[in-house]
Enzyme design. Structure first.
Site: not given
Ligand code: HSE
Length: 364
Positions: A134, A161, A264, A271
């Site tokens: 993503c 994210q 995160r 995102h």
């Molecule tokens: N790996 C990505 C995430 C989501 O953890 O935000 C999927 O592409």
């Protein structure tokens, strides 16, 4: 009509995919078959006056009867069925999971960015078309124009994210944490700010908030680690930036170096990324702004001004939409070739479901 099998349609990415397929009238163009790994024989979705009976997603014969299969079921499922299925089936496999992404025989699909790569692959007989990570897809929807013109010497991506990247349970966990924080802070809102800060700080530190999924509270916090560790110190999510971007662009033999830190943050489903881009030539900012704004019908350029940036360059504005905003474009103190860019996009749409839906339509 082509028989299109859909696996994992009840999950989060699958549900977003179905919503988009309904919105775009895709079901009128196909003969859909809904699969389930656990509820074969039971009723699946009902639409146009018809209830679809679920087929067994582990039944290779039933899968082989499809012209095309779209899987949002996850990597374990792909690992379990794809190789066996391929022994006697040459239909198209379109997958959201990362399992086959870097396989030599697969193409990562993001058609507004790599339609020529996709078209060539179809002509060459490629049968596995895989959705990208993503973060990678959303960065390219934002600044793909600069890659198309081969202007990028290297790029650094610092990400913000959303919880949805982890899955539905992660989203619920974040909201539960926020709810508990709200309940704890409400009676103290009229009092001393330091007392309020201390109470909430203690709540975060005491491991009292539910955090089985993230490992620590994400609300009022952040986690600069996404996915598994690699030997070079990167996380797998960080590794994907360079490897997948260059595969999407069809330039694996001449890759653009890309690296950064994936973080995160307490956002639900979109995102964002702060990009530092070293250009091959000194930056002409008005020309770059024009290129970014003209890149695709979904890429929305945001001038480097306070009010419009506050309004549009964020998860709140793009969530639930196909818009990818790109802004904060300016030269950096680092030198004439260095530009700063910020971009936001919905992780479940362009970041996951939409490229798959569009790939199905390209093949149809
Ligand atoms: N790996 C990505 C995430 C989501 O953890 O935000 C999927 O592409």
């Amino acid at each position: 009509m082509k028989k299109v099998g859909i696996v994992g349609w009840r999950g989060m990415v699958g549900s977003v995919l179905l919503d988009r397929m309904f919105a775009e009238g895709d079901f009128a163009k196909i003969d859909p078959v809904f699969f389930s790994t656990s509820q074969a024989g039971q009723d699946g979705p009902t639409f146009d006056g018809k209830t679809f009976t679920l087929q067994d997603a582990n039944d290779i014969k039933a899968l082989s009867a499809c012209d095309m299969i779209i899987s949002c079921q996850g990597g374990d499922y792909t690992k379990a069925v794809h190789a066996t299925l391929r022994e006697n089936w040459d239909g198209y496999w379109i997958d959201a999971a990362s399992t086959l992404r870097m396989e030599e025989g697969s193409v990562i699909v993001l058609d507004p960015v790599n339609r020529p790569v996709i078209d060539k692959a179809v002509t060459d007989g490629v049968k596995d078309f895989i959705g990208g990570n993503c973060t990678v897809s959303l960065a390219l929807m934002g600044v793909g124009a600069l890659f198309r013109e081969d202007m990028v010497e290297w790029m650094s991506a610092m990400t913000y994210q959303a919880a949805s990247g982890g899955g539905a349970r992660h989203m619920k966990e974040l909201l539960t944490q926020m709810d508990l924080i709200g309940k704890k802070s409400a009676p103290l809102m009229d009092g001393n700010i330091l007392e309020l800060d201390k109470t909430i700080g203690e709540l975060l530190a005491a491991n009292e908030l539910p955090s089985e999924n993230f490992g620590v509270p994400l609300a009022l916090n952040l986690i600069p680690w996404i996915d598994s560790p690699l030997e070079n110190g990167q996380t797998r999510e960080e590794w994907k930036a360079q490897s997948e971007t260059n595969k999407i662009l069809g330039r694996e033999s001449n890759p653009v170096p890309i690296d950064g830190t994936c973080v995160r943050v307490g956002v639900l489903r979109s995102h964002s990324q702060a990009l530092t881009i070293k250009l091959k030539k000194p930056a002409d900012i008005p020309a770059i702004e024009r290129m970014l704004s003209e890149y695709s019908e979904w890429t929305e350029f945001v001038p480097n001004e306070v009010e419009v940036t506050r309004q549009k360059l964020n998860p709140r504005y793009v969530s639930g939409t196909l818009k990818v905003t790109v802004g904060r474009v300016r030269k950096m103190n680092l030198g004439d070739e260095y530009i700063n860019v910020f971009t936001s996009g919905d992780q479940l749409l362009w970041g996951a479901a939409e490229p798959l839906r569009r790939m199905m339509n390209i093949l149809l």
